[in-house]
Design a protein around this motif. Structure first.
Motif, PDB file in Angstrom:
ATOM      1  N   ASN A  50     -98.111  42.814 -23.332  1.00  0.00           N
ATOM      2  CA  ASN A  50     -97.405  43.682 -22.402  1.00  0.00           C
ATOM      3  C   ASN A  50     -96.720  42.880 -21.308  1.00  0.00           C
ATOM      4  O   ASN A  50     -97.151  41.784 -20.959  1.00  0.00           O
ATOM      5  CB  ASN A  50     -98.383  44.638 -21.703  1.00  0.00           C
ATOM      6  CG  ASN A  50     -98.902  45.734 -22.596  1.00  0.00           C
ATOM      7  OD1 ASN A  50    -100.033  45.689 -23.040  1.00  0.00           O
ATOM      8  ND2 ASN A  50     -98.071  46.728 -22.851  1.00  0.00           N
ATOM      9  N   LEU A  51     -95.685  43.454 -20.750  1.00  0.00           N
ATOM     10  CA  LEU A  51     -95.125  42.954 -19.501  1.00  0.00           C
ATOM     11  C   LEU A  51     -95.884  43.629 -18.367  1.00  0.00           C
ATOM     12  O   LEU A  51     -95.918  44.860 -18.269  1.00  0.00           O
ATOM     13  CB  LEU A  51     -93.635  43.288 -19.400  1.00  0.00           C
ATOM     14  CG  LEU A  51     -92.675  42.379 -20.153  1.00  0.00           C
ATOM     15  CD1 LEU A  51     -91.280  42.988 -20.158  1.00  0.00           C
ATOM     16  CD2 LEU A  51     -92.639  41.004 -19.512  1.00  0.00           C
TER      17      LEU A  51
ATOM     18  N   GLY B 176    -100.042  47.897 -13.467  1.00  0.00           N
ATOM     19  CA  GLY B 176     -99.719  48.570 -14.721  1.00  0.00           C
ATOM     20  C   GLY B 176     -98.848  47.724 -15.621  1.00  0.00           C
ATOM     21  O   GLY B 176     -98.571  46.548 -15.343  1.00  0.00           O
ATOM     22  N   PHE B 177     -98.405  48.340 -16.724  1.00  0.00           N
ATOM     23  CA  PHE B 177     -97.700  47.614 -17.770  1.00  0.00           C
ATOM     24  C   PHE B 177     -96.518  48.421 -18.288  1.00  0.00           C
ATOM     25  O   PHE B 177     -96.565  49.653 -18.336  1.00  0.00           O
ATOM     26  CB  PHE B 177     -98.639  47.347 -18.954  1.00  0.00           C
ATOM     27  CG  PHE B 177     -99.915  46.644 -18.603  1.00  0.00           C
ATOM     28  CD1 PHE B 177    -100.021  45.265 -18.707  1.00  0.00           C
ATOM     29  CD2 PHE B 177    -101.030  47.359 -18.160  1.00  0.00           C
ATOM     30  CE1 PHE B 177    -101.198  44.603 -18.395  1.00  0.00           C
ATOM     31  CE2 PHE B 177    -102.218  46.706 -17.843  1.00  0.00           C
ATOM     32  CZ  PHE B 177    -102.294  45.328 -17.956  1.00  0.00           C
ATOM     33  N   LEU B 178     -95.465  47.710 -18.710  1.00  0.00           N
ATOM     34  CA  LEU B 178     -94.415  48.335 -19.497  1.00  0.00           C
ATOM     35  C   LEU B 178     -94.914  48.407 -20.940  1.00  0.00           C
ATOM     36  O   LEU B 178     -95.484  47.441 -21.457  1.00  0.00           O
ATOM     37  CB  LEU B 178     -93.121  47.515 -19.417  1.00  0.00           C
ATOM     38  CG  LEU B 178     -92.440  47.480 -18.049  1.00  0.00           C
ATOM     39  CD1 LEU B 178     -91.208  46.581 -18.089  1.00  0.00           C
ATOM     40  CD2 LEU B 178     -92.062  48.882 -17.596  1.00  0.00           C
ATOM     41  N   LEU B 179     -94.693  49.536 -21.587  1.00  0.00           N
ATOM     42  CA  LEU B 179     -95.302  49.785 -22.891  1.00  0.00           C
ATOM     43  C   LEU B 179     -94.623  49.026 -24.023  1.00  0.00           C
ATOM     44  O   LEU B 179     -93.400  48.883 -24.057  1.00  0.00           O
ATOM     45  CB  LEU B 179     -95.286  51.279 -23.200  1.00  0.00           C
ATOM     46  CG  LEU B 179     -96.176  52.160 -22.319  1.00  0.00           C
ATOM     47  CD1 LEU B 179     -96.086  53.606 -22.756  1.00  0.00           C
ATOM     48  CD2 LEU B 179     -97.617  51.687 -22.361  1.00  0.00           C
TER      49      LEU B 179
ATOM     50  N   ARG C 237     -91.688  43.893 -24.959  1.00  0.00           N
ATOM     51  CA  ARG C 237     -92.713  42.973 -25.452  1.00  0.00           C
ATOM     52  C   ARG C 237     -92.454  41.587 -24.892  1.00  0.00           C
ATOM     53  O   ARG C 237     -91.386  41.011 -25.114  1.00  0.00           O
ATOM     54  CB  ARG C 237     -92.731  42.955 -26.981  1.00  0.00           C
ATOM     55  CG  ARG C 237     -93.186  44.302 -27.534  1.00  0.00           C
ATOM     56  CD  ARG C 237     -93.353  44.328 -29.024  1.00  0.00           C
ATOM     57  NE  ARG C 237     -93.768  45.668 -29.443  1.00  0.00           N
ATOM     58  CZ  ARG C 237     -93.989  46.020 -30.706  1.00  0.00           C
ATOM     59  NH1 ARG C 237     -93.820  45.122 -31.679  1.00  0.00           N
ATOM     60  NH2 ARG C 237     -94.360  47.240 -30.995  1.00  0.00           N
ATOM     61  N   ARG C 238     -93.431  41.090 -24.159  1.00  0.00           N
ATOM     62  CA  ARG C 238     -93.318  39.778 -23.566  1.00  0.00           C
ATOM     63  C   ARG C 238     -93.229  38.697 -24.647  1.00  0.00           C
ATOM     64  O   ARG C 238     -93.854  38.814 -25.698  1.00  0.00           O
ATOM     65  CB  ARG C 238     -94.542  39.525 -22.681  1.00  0.00           C
ATOM     66  CG  ARG C 238     -94.409  38.339 -21.751  1.00  0.00           C
ATOM     67  CD  ARG C 238     -95.611  38.260 -20.850  1.00  0.00           C
ATOM     68  NE  ARG C 238     -96.181  36.915 -20.858  1.00  0.00           N
ATOM     69  CZ  ARG C 238     -97.420  36.637 -20.549  1.00  0.00           C
ATOM     70  NH1 ARG C 238     -98.247  37.609 -20.228  1.00  0.00           N
ATOM     71  NH2 ARG C 238     -97.852  35.404 -20.553  1.00  0.00           N
ATOM     72  N   ASP C 239     -92.448  37.666 -24.370  1.00  0.00           N
ATOM     73  CA  ASP C 239     -92.293  36.520 -25.270  1.00  0.00           C
ATOM     74  C   ASP C 239     -91.579  36.875 -26.564  1.00  0.00           C
ATOM     75  O   ASP C 239     -91.637  36.115 -27.528  1.00  0.00           O
ATOM     76  CB  ASP C 239     -93.649  35.873 -25.603  1.00  0.00           C
ATOM     77  CG  ASP C 239     -94.363  35.370 -24.360  1.00  0.00           C
ATOM     78  OD1 ASP C 239     -93.677  34.968 -23.413  1.00  0.00           O
ATOM     79  OD2 ASP C 239     -95.605  35.393 -24.345  1.00  0.00           O
TER      80      ASP C 239
ATOM     81  N   ARG D  51     -83.713  38.028 -33.947  1.00  0.00           N
ATOM     82  CA  ARG D  51     -84.110  39.392 -34.296  1.00  0.00           C
ATOM     83  C   ARG D  51     -84.993  40.032 -33.230  1.00  0.00           C
ATOM     84  O   ARG D  51     -85.550  41.105 -33.452  1.00  0.00           O
ATOM     85  CB  ARG D  51     -84.857  39.394 -35.637  1.00  0.00           C
ATOM     86  CG  ARG D  51     -84.032  38.850 -36.788  1.00  0.00           C
ATOM     87  CD  ARG D  51     -84.845  38.744 -38.052  1.00  0.00           C
ATOM     88  NE  ARG D  51     -84.063  38.193 -39.150  1.00  0.00           N
ATOM     89  CZ  ARG D  51     -84.552  37.942 -40.351  1.00  0.00           C
ATOM     90  NH1 ARG D  51     -85.833  38.191 -40.603  1.00  0.00           N
ATOM     91  NH2 ARG D  51     -83.778  37.436 -41.296  1.00  0.00           N
ATOM     92  N   HIS D  52     -85.145  39.367 -32.114  1.00  0.00           N
ATOM     93  CA  HIS D  52     -86.041  39.852 -31.067  1.00  0.00           C
ATOM     94  C   HIS D  52     -85.335  39.878 -29.719  1.00  0.00           C
ATOM     95  O   HIS D  52     -84.524  39.006 -29.422  1.00  0.00           O
ATOM     96  CB  HIS D  52     -87.269  38.943 -30.928  1.00  0.00           C
ATOM     97  CG  HIS D  52     -88.112  38.848 -32.163  1.00  0.00           C
ATOM     98  ND1 HIS D  52     -89.097  39.754 -32.455  1.00  0.00           N
ATOM     99  CD2 HIS D  52     -88.103  37.953 -33.178  1.00  0.00           C
ATOM    100  CE1 HIS D  52     -89.677  39.414 -33.601  1.00  0.00           C
ATOM    101  NE2 HIS D  52     -89.091  38.326 -34.060  1.00  0.00           N
ATOM    102  N   ASN D  53     -85.665  40.869 -28.928  1.00  0.00           N
ATOM    103  CA  ASN D  53     -85.233  40.920 -27.534  1.00  0.00           C
ATOM    104  C   ASN D  53     -86.388  41.481 -26.727  1.00  0.00           C
ATOM    105  O   ASN D  53     -87.126  42.344 -27.209  1.00  0.00           O
ATOM    106  CB  ASN D  53     -83.995  41.809 -27.377  1.00  0.00           C
ATOM    107  CG  ASN D  53     -83.311  41.609 -26.040  1.00  0.00           C
ATOM    108  OD1 ASN D  53     -82.827  40.510 -25.742  1.00  0.00           O
ATOM    109  ND2 ASN D  53     -83.263  42.661 -25.232  1.00  0.00           N
ATOM    110  N   LEU D  54     -86.548  41.019 -25.511  1.00  0.00           N
ATOM    111  CA  LEU D  54     -87.661  41.459 -24.670  1.00  0.00           C
ATOM    112  C   LEU D  54     -87.694  42.980 -24.544  1.00  0.00           C
ATOM    113  O   LEU D  54     -88.762  43.601 -24.568  1.00  0.00           O
ATOM    114  CB  LEU D  54     -87.529  40.799 -23.294  1.00  0.00           C
ATOM    115  CG  LEU D  54     -88.612  41.081 -22.269  1.00  0.00           C
ATOM    116  CD1 LEU D  54     -88.820  39.853 -21.378  1.00  0.00           C
ATOM    117  CD2 LEU D  54     -88.235  42.273 -21.398  1.00  0.00           C
TER     118      LEU D  54
END
Length: 297
Positions: free
Chosen positions: A35-36, A42-45, A71-73, A78-81
């Motif tokens: 999570n971020l 708290g956290f971003l989902l 999603r952190r890291d 094909r991926h973006n935060l």
């Protein structure tokens, strides 16, 4: 246009759209997700799964959600935060019935009505790639396979670390790209939110992943509804995170309370909308389909 087609798909099937929060006081325990964390708490989902299951337990019936998750890291072609996820749940369905609908959605929104579908078990996918049975092979053999196939020293890797690497770098690239490929019956250790069953003496998870044109597109489950078993698995995740030196988010008590109240029999799936758009447009990098990727946000 893609988002409109998705909404039309579910409207014709009387599946209700919902809008749950992007923020929670509780994170996820999955060792593969981070999570971020928000400075103020708290956290971003990473997914709307937990709040959507709370709606299911409250009697919502079939639901879907289109929204941004974090999603952190997560970075790369094909991926973006931050990315767009489609998640939906069907009450009274199992994973096999849901796979049929996933194929129907992909055919519909991509305007490829003749798109072929192939289903292969996790074990079969490994063996087709010349790898040993992922459920029965000794860890030493899996480590040796990682060393041989990936030219990587894996002397202290866990079983799942070996399987994840082999799946991503050996099995996935060899899957047919001209059709939807559903990989089913994952190792139970990789399906903490899914029902488990014994097949040929091996406990597997009722989890599937969908691949198309070389990309992982969706991840689905015949959902676990037993709150005591879910709590046990969450604690097992936390113990594993402790071993790895990772943060240990508190288990979400609201989800467990909803399951105690009665999560209905259901199947659910999460699909990466940006990746589906990449396939539709023939894009090779996710930044090509995002108005503001992480480098420009």
């Amino acid at each position: 246009m893609l988002l409109r087609r998705i909404r039309q798909f579910f409207e014709t099937r009387s599946v209700m759209e919902v809008d749950t929060p992007h923020w929670s006081r509780f994170g996820v325990t999955d060792v593969h997700l981070e999570n971020l964390r928000i400075t103020d708490g708290g956290f971003l989902l990473t997914s709307p799964e937990y709040p959507m299951k709370r709606l299911l337990a409250a009697g919502s019936g079939d639901i879907f959600q289109l929204g941004h998750v974090f999603r952190r890291d997560e970075s790369g072609p094909r991926h973006n935060l931050e990315f767009t996820m489609l998640e939906w749940y069907r009450v009274g369905w199992d994973d096999e019935r849901l796979m049929v609908e996933v194929a129907e959605l992909c055919r519909s929104v991509a305007d490829e009505p003749e798109l072929a579908v192939e289903t292969v078990s996790y074990r079969e996918a490994f063996e087709r790639s010349g790898l040993p049975d992922p459920h029965r092979a000794e860890v030493a053999l899996l480590r040796a396979c990682v060393g041989k196939q990936l030219n990587t020293e894996a002397g202290d890797w866990s079983r799942d670390e070996c399987l994840d690497a082999l799946m991503a770098l050996v099995v996935e690239p060899g899957l047919p790209g001209d059709r939807l490929v559903f990989v089913t019956r994952y190792p139970a250790s990789q399906a903490a939110l899914a029902r488990h069953e014994v097949v040929d003496g091996v406990t597997v998870g009722r989890r599937f992943e969908v691949y198309w044109r070389g990309m992982e597109l969706a991840n689905g489950y015949w959902e676990l509804t037993d709150p005591a078993e879910q709590a046990r698995r969450f604690e097992a995740d936390r113990a594993r995170r402790r071993e790895l030196g990772l943060a240990e988010p508190e288990v979400d008590p609201n989800l467990l309370a909803a399951m105690e109240a009665g999560l209905p029999e259901c199947a659910g799936v999460a699909l990466g909308v940006d990746r589906l758009l990449m396939i539709a447009l023939g894009a090779s990098d996710i930044s090509e389909v995002l108005p503001f990727d992480a480098s420009r946000a």
